[in-house]
Scaffold this motif. Structure first.
Motif, PDB file in Angstrom:
ATOM      1  N   SER B 349       0.827  -1.203   0.000  1.00 12.07           N
ATOM      2  CA  SER B 349       0.000   0.000   0.000  1.00 12.07           C
ATOM      3  C   SER B 349       0.869   1.264   0.000  1.00 12.07           C
ATOM      4  O   SER B 349       0.595   2.221  -0.726  1.00 12.07           O
ATOM      5  N   LEU B 350       1.937   1.270   0.803  1.00  7.68           N
ATOM      6  CA  LEU B 350       2.851   2.423   0.837  1.00  7.68           C
ATOM      7  C   LEU B 350       3.456   2.675  -0.548  1.00  7.68           C
ATOM      8  O   LEU B 350       3.573   3.816  -0.977  1.00  7.68           O
ATOM      9  N   LEU B 351       3.809   1.597  -1.228  1.00  2.15           N
ATOM     10  CA  LEU B 351       4.409   1.739  -2.564  1.00  2.15           C
ATOM     11  C   LEU B 351       3.417   2.337  -3.561  1.00  2.15           C
ATOM     12  O   LEU B 351       3.796   2.957  -4.534  1.00  2.15           O
ATOM     13  N   GLU B 352       2.131   2.142  -3.274  1.00  2.00           N
ATOM     14  CA  GLU B 352       1.102   2.679  -4.167  1.00  2.00           C
ATOM     15  C   GLU B 352       0.577   4.033  -3.716  1.00  2.00           C
ATOM     16  O   GLU B 352      -0.369   4.549  -4.300  1.00  2.00           O
ATOM     17  N   GLY B 353       1.147   4.578  -2.637  1.00  2.00           N
ATOM     18  CA  GLY B 353       0.701   5.881  -2.164  1.00  2.00           C
ATOM     19  C   GLY B 353      -0.440   5.834  -1.165  1.00  2.00           C
ATOM     20  O   GLY B 353      -1.063   6.847  -0.878  1.00  2.00           O
ATOM     21  N   GLY B 354      -0.722   4.663  -0.626  1.00  3.58           N
ATOM     22  CA  GLY B 354      -1.706   4.541   0.451  1.00  3.58           C
ATOM     23  C   GLY B 354      -3.146   4.508  -0.036  1.00  3.58           C
ATOM     24  O   GLY B 354      -3.407   4.355  -1.233  1.00  3.58           O
ATOM     25  N   GLY B 355      -4.058   4.666   0.926  1.00  2.00           N
ATOM     26  CA  GLY B 355      -5.472   4.667   0.583  1.00  2.00           C
ATOM     27  C   GLY B 355      -6.114   3.298   0.621  1.00  2.00           C
ATOM     28  O   GLY B 355      -7.132   3.082  -0.026  1.00  2.00           O
ATOM     29  N   HIS B 356      -5.523   2.369   1.377  1.00  2.00           N
ATOM     30  CA  HIS B 356      -6.099   1.022   1.451  1.00  2.00           C
ATOM     31  C   HIS B 356      -6.381   0.623   2.892  1.00  2.00           C
ATOM     32  O   HIS B 356      -5.701   1.061   3.802  1.00  2.00           O
ATOM     33  N   THR B 357      -7.375  -0.234   3.050  1.00  2.00           N
ATOM     34  CA  THR B 357      -7.538  -0.941   4.311  1.00  2.00           C
ATOM     35  C   THR B 357      -6.966  -2.338   4.123  1.00  2.00           C
ATOM     36  O   THR B 357      -7.335  -3.045   3.194  1.00  2.00           O
ATOM     37  N   ILE B 358      -6.038  -2.697   4.970  1.00  2.00           N
ATOM     38  CA  ILE B 358      -5.462  -4.033   4.940  1.00  2.00           C
ATOM     39  C   ILE B 358      -6.163  -4.811   6.041  1.00  2.00           C
ATOM     40  O   ILE B 358      -5.896  -4.627   7.221  1.00  2.00           O
ATOM     41  N   ASP B 359      -7.096  -5.643   5.635  1.00  2.00           N
ATOM     42  CA  ASP B 359      -7.972  -6.334   6.577  1.00  2.00           C
ATOM     43  C   ASP B 359      -7.450  -7.757   6.767  1.00  2.00           C
ATOM     44  O   ASP B 359      -7.670  -8.616   5.920  1.00  2.00           O
ATOM     45  N   VAL B 360      -6.749  -7.975   7.845  1.00  2.00           N
ATOM     46  CA  VAL B 360      -6.127  -9.280   8.085  1.00  2.00           C
ATOM     47  C   VAL B 360      -6.759  -9.912   9.323  1.00  2.00           C
ATOM     48  O   VAL B 360      -6.836  -9.281  10.377  1.00  2.00           O
ATOM     49  N   SER B 361      -7.228 -11.130   9.187  1.00  2.00           N
ATOM     50  CA  SER B 361      -7.666 -11.854  10.381  1.00  2.00           C
ATOM     51  C   SER B 361      -6.663 -12.968  10.667  1.00  2.00           C
ATOM     52  O   SER B 361      -6.080 -13.545   9.742  1.00  2.00           O
ATOM     53  N   LEU B 362      -6.470 -13.239  11.945  1.00  2.74           N
ATOM     54  CA  LEU B 362      -5.544 -14.304  12.332  1.00  2.74           C
ATOM     55  C   LEU B 362      -5.943 -15.624  11.683  1.00  2.74           C
ATOM     56  O   LEU B 362      -5.107 -16.322  11.100  1.00  2.74           O
ATOM     57  N   SER B 363      -7.237 -15.957  11.777  1.00  2.00           N
ATOM     58  CA  SER B 363      -7.647 -17.263  11.250  1.00  2.00           C
ATOM     59  C   SER B 363      -7.656 -17.256   9.727  1.00  2.00           C
ATOM     60  O   SER B 363      -7.357 -18.275   9.100  1.00  2.00           O
ATOM     61  N   GLY B 364      -7.957 -16.116   9.113  1.00  2.00           N
ATOM     62  CA  GLY B 364      -7.954 -16.036   7.653  1.00  2.00           C
ATOM     63  C   GLY B 364      -6.551 -16.188   7.086  1.00  2.00           C
ATOM     64  O   GLY B 364      -6.331 -16.915   6.112  1.00  2.00           O
TER      65      GLY B 364
END
Lengths: 97, 378
Positions: B349-364
């Motif tokens: 996301s930083l490389l693309e200039g931001g603007g994202h939600t990185i939605d990570v779940s432990l089980s996922g």
């Protein structure tokens, strides 16, 4: 009504629902919104007990040894013999998981 | 032809250190799938992104097994390496129960509707007579870290729980989009890390190493629980970071910190943050170029709590012994998997200039590892 661990009680006057986590040492009547919980639904939340309950929070009545967990929030507040239960703090995190 | 494949896996598994953390105390258990290949693939992707920032991260297996080494943990079969989580047989399957916090122990009688002196004895006895679905539902209501294992005891019997809410939802970003790589010449991105324990801090650690300015924010009344664990582990994860404590009861300062960040890392359920007056959508509408890294146990729309061992079990990231019983794989392994997955998303996301939600779940995140190809058998 005997308050045993795991018993789920509904408020008679608001949406509040609790589960008994630690039963009282002596039988007590748990109230919500000023009315006994688990009784027939009806009536209004007493203005003296209208502080509300918060989902996922634990409440205790230390003198009776009673502790409950709110599993559904509502407009009434919890009490025993008119004395409001106190809100317990957030769970501390484990040191490792 | 198949034989060398298995032998190769056995050797890689032993060298990685996972053998010491998987199986019964007296007998190692090998998984049927090549989890290690997925772990290596994940670190490889993070490594490649690190190079785009001009940093060789040098990730080896210690990123997954380092904590066990520091704590001197070893495999304990159906008990997690750290001792707090157990695999329990229910009437129709298996559960992972993690009594990680003192409050989780307190809640056992309410969960099972019975008094008992020894919580594990009570759980073992009662669970046998109950269905997995009922046990999970009651545990979720009480906010306990309990999860169903997505395998029935006997193949063809029972039904796997629905994993659709646990799928991997990391935004898929094309890391080849920008040519002007790295952070040189630009301002150092500011990362505000509200997370705790292992997964979120590992993400913060990797962002520190690629050159971000990472500010670790803790509540004055509820510091990171990892502070009470081994100091070396905490220090390694937070080396080079700034520390700020904030009274979460008066969250203006917290809001200001968040609004000043390029990247926010948080490991809270959305409800908990909203109770503090922090709403992801609202913050991101004010700061459209922000990267919001959300780490939850089972997804932003799933209110269940969870930690590294029970989340790994929920994903099926387990091995099965000769008697057909599940055993833990590694030490809280969903944590470092989720931490690396979050770092991968944040860096992309930083490389693309931001603007994202990185939605990570432990089980996922762990489910992607659990879904590794089967190892060719003998």
């Amino acid at each position: 009504m005997k308050l045993t661990p795991g018993l789920r009680l509904k408020s008679a006057v608001c949406d509040t629902e609790v589960v008994i986590v630690r039963p009282p040492k002596e039988p007590v009547t748990l109230e919500c919104g000023g009315a006994p919980m688990g009784g027939e639904a009806g009536g209004a939340v007493s203005s003296d007990h209208a502080g509300g309950t918060l989902l996922g929070k634990r409440y205790e009545h230390a003198p009776a040894g009673l502790e409950v967990l709110c599993v559904k929030p509502g407009a009434g507040s919890l009490s025993v013999g008119g004395v409001e239960l106190t809100l317990k703090g957030a769970k501390q995190l484990p040191s490792s998981d | 032809m198949n034989r060398p494949v298995f032998m190769d896996f056995e050797r890689r598994w032993a060298i990685s250190g996972l053998e010491d953390l998987t199986g019964h105390a007296g007998e190692a258990v090998l998984p049927k799938r090549d989890f290690l290949a997925r772990l290596d693939e994940l670190s490889g992707r993070v490594e490649e992104l690190g190079e785009r920032f001009g940093v060789a991260l040098g990730l080896d297996h210690s990123v997954f097994m380092g904590r066990a080494a520091i704590l001197g943990l070893t495999r304990r079969g159906q008990t997690s390496c750290n001792g707090t989580c157990r695999l329990i047989e229910s009437g129709d399957g298996w559960l992972a129960v993690n009594l990680a916090r003192p409050e989780d122990v307190d809640l056992v009688p309410a969960w099972l509707c019975r008094k008992g002196d020894d919580p594990w004895k009570a759980i073992g006895k009662t669970a046998r007579r109950c269905s997995t679905a009922d046990l999970i539902e009651r545990a979720a209501m009480l906010g306990m870290p309990v999860a169903a294992i997505p395998f029935s005891r006997h193949p063809g019997e029972g039904r796997d729980p629905d994993l659709s809410s646990q799928t991997r939802r990391l935004s898929r970003l094309d890391p080849g989009l920008r040519q002007d790589d790295g952070l040189e010449g630009g301002r150092r991105p500011v990362v505000v890390d509200l997370s705790s324990l292992w997964a979120g801090p590992l993400c913060g650690h990797l962002l520190t190493r690629i050159g971000c300015r990472v500010i670790k924010v803790e509540s004055t009344t509820r510091p990171d629980g990892a502070r009470f664990g081994p100091a070396t582990f905490f220090e390694e994860l937070h080396n080079g970071q700034e520390f700020v404590t904030v009274d979460f009861a008066t969250p203006d300062r917290l809001r200001d910190l968040i609004l000043s960040a390029d990247v926010v890392i948080e490991g809270s359920r959305p409800r908990a943050l909203r109770q503090l007056g922090i709403d992801r959508d609202e913050v991101m509408s004010q700061r459209p170029s922000m990267t919001w890294v959300s780490i939850t146990a089972h997804g932003r729309d799933d209110a269940r709590v969870g930690f590294g061992d029970d989340a790994a079990a929920a994903a099926g990231l387990l091995a099965w012994d000769r008697a057909g019983r599940p055993v833990f794989v590694g030490d809280a392994i969903a944590d470092p998997i989720a931490g690396l997955t979050a770092a991968e998303g944040a860096m992309a996301s930083l490389l693309e200039g931001g603007g994202h939600t990185i939605d990570v779940s432990l089980s996922g995140a762990a489910a992607w590892v659990a879904d590794a190809p089967e190892i060719a058998s003998w």
